[in-house]
Motif scaffolding. Sequence first.
Motif, PDB file in Angstrom:
ATOM      1  N   SER A 150      45.529   3.660  10.798  1.00 56.60           N
ATOM      2  CA  SER A 150      46.252   3.510   9.545  1.00 56.60           C
ATOM      3  C   SER A 150      46.334   2.035   9.163  1.00 56.60           C
ATOM      4  O   SER A 150      46.773   1.196   9.949  1.00 56.60           O
ATOM      5  N   TRP A 166      37.746  15.351   6.971  1.00 61.13           N
ATOM      6  CA  TRP A 166      38.975  14.909   7.614  1.00 61.13           C
ATOM      7  C   TRP A 166      40.001  16.050   7.617  1.00 61.13           C
ATOM      8  O   TRP A 166      40.796  16.183   6.684  1.00 61.13           O
ATOM      9  N   PRO A 171      42.192   9.192   6.167  1.00 63.58           N
ATOM     10  CA  PRO A 171      43.080   8.154   6.702  1.00 63.58           C
ATOM     11  C   PRO A 171      43.363   7.066   5.669  1.00 63.58           C
ATOM     12  O   PRO A 171      42.499   6.728   4.860  1.00 63.58           O
ATOM     13  N   GLY A 251      40.945   6.773  16.949  1.00 56.61           N
ATOM     14  CA  GLY A 251      41.576   7.313  15.765  1.00 56.61           C
ATOM     15  C   GLY A 251      40.580   7.945  14.812  1.00 56.61           C
ATOM     16  O   GLY A 251      40.854   8.992  14.212  1.00 56.61           O
ATOM     17  N   SER A 254      39.495  11.273  16.310  1.00 59.07           N
ATOM     18  CA  SER A 254      40.580  12.243  16.170  1.00 59.07           C
ATOM     19  C   SER A 254      40.696  12.716  14.726  1.00 59.07           C
ATOM     20  O   SER A 254      40.854  13.917  14.464  1.00 59.07           O
ATOM     21  N   GLY A 255      40.586  11.790  13.771  1.00 61.83           N
ATOM     22  CA  GLY A 255      40.700  12.141  12.365  1.00 61.83           C
ATOM     23  C   GLY A 255      39.590  13.038  11.893  1.00 61.83           C
ATOM     24  O   GLY A 255      39.797  13.918  11.044  1.00 61.83           O
TER      25      GLY A 255
END
Length: 263
Positions: A150, A166, A171, A251, A254-255
């Motif tokens: 983020s 996503w 994100p 991240g 994961s996203g």
Amino acid sequence: MPEADLTLLEEAAREAGRIALGFAGRDPQTWDKPDGLGPVTEADLAVNAMLEERLRGARPGYGWLSEESVDDPERLDRRQVFVIDPIDGTRSFIAGGESWSHALAVVEDGLVTAAVVYLPVKGKLYAAARGQGARLNGRPIRASARETLSGATMLAAKPTYDARHWPGGVPPVTRAYRPSLAYRLALVAEGRFDAMLTLRDSWEWDIAAGELLLREAGASVSDRTGAALRFNNPHPQVSGVLAAGAKVHEGLLSGLGGAAGRG
């Protein structure tokens, strides 16, 4: 001998820059490649011819894979292979832009061992040899140590942000773009941006040099599923590229939710 190969690549890249700059701004002759593979100019071909003569002349036992050469499957029998993009960002070159580059790499047993990304207009030469770190114009560089996706700065094309990629939502990142894929990778290695992402299948010559820059600068780099990149494949493409510091790379994976599509 990664260090000796790196010296060879650096010298060849600077000569490539001199040749390309001789065509820049002079409306070089241009053709469209078949199958929608984009433009090629007389500058691309001149640089490619010089690089093949110079590099293969110095390392006759190495194989050859270049965007502007007919692929010779003989390379698959060689432990070492040159992987070359004579001009990455040809559209930028044609338009008189600054963000095109020469991307040169040596691959040994599927792994990049020496690499150069050179932007002659900007005067930026990125270089790395396996185990020796990554440098920009001789100065060490390190990738971003940011710990959260983020708010990260990310280099990616607009289709990458399509919501279908996503599952948990696109994100909240600061978006940027550069026309040369090799340069995008180098900018992340330099720490100028936190991440770079492409979900499209990517040609080896676009990413091999940048992949070593990233690893030597401490970044994590993988295909879009998180698998390690390997080069000199029978079909010379990999399944997209994710590049960032370790936490931001996690991240991104994961996203994408393990279901990264093409974009």
